[in-house]
Scaffold this active site. Sequence first.
Site, PDB file in Angstrom:
ATOM      1  N   HIS A 134       0.499  -0.941  -0.340  1.00 33.31           N
ATOM      2  CA  HIS A 134       0.048   0.256   0.385  1.00 33.31           C
ATOM      3  C   HIS A 134       0.601   1.210   0.369  1.00 33.31           C
ATOM      4  CE1 HIS A 134      -3.737   1.230  -0.312  1.00 33.31           C
ATOM      5  NE2 HIS A 134      -4.077   1.920   0.659  1.00 33.31           N
ATOM      6  N   TYR A 169      -4.784  14.768   2.181  1.00 35.91           N
ATOM      7  CA  TYR A 169      -3.075  13.726   1.888  1.00 35.91           C
ATOM      8  C   TYR A 169      -2.140  14.997   1.723  1.00 35.91           C
ATOM      9  CZ  TYR A 169       0.361  10.869   0.189  1.00 35.91           C
ATOM     10  OH  TYR A 169       2.024  10.840   0.037  1.00 35.91           O
TER      11      TYR A 169
END
Length: 183
Positions: A134, A169
């Site tokens: 990931h 993010y």
Amino acid sequence: MSRWDKGVDYETMYLRIARHMKSPAAQRRPPGLGKKKRRFPLACYDAILLIQLKNASRVSEAVRAFREYLVTKRTELEVQVSKKRRKELRKMVIPQEVVEMDCNICLDLLDVSEQRIIDNVKHYSRKQYDVNTHSLRYSRITHLLKLGVDSAVIAKITRHSNVNFIRTYTQEKLADEILRNVD
């Protein structure tokens, strides 16, 4: 270091995986453990990781793309998005390094369950490159942000259903960068 991408640099990791995939050691089939415990050349796992890295996909989507590529040899395909309740497709592009590879060594992957391949690739990534799969997804997202790609476009590419996730993010990465460069 960001908790999202674990400090994995996209370009460095891409070159590292591509170089390893082309090595003679990665092209050979490891000694078998009997018919039930077939082992695959490491280059097959590297190909999946490169697909994941280039497309900022989940590892399951990269496995689907590679398996479809093995059958169709199409370099642009659509695969089902993971973690969606309704069926949704996303475009995946096969990296040139994978196209140039002798993919015949990976055809046995078609006879193995998707989940087993996913588990093997995750284990391989941790063991060979010391990264979880990931973090590869987020290293590409970080790379796209550095290139100035809008967070809404990145959300479309990665098939995040909520653009706010990518915005959060993006803001975290920007805040970290500003903090590092403040005099």
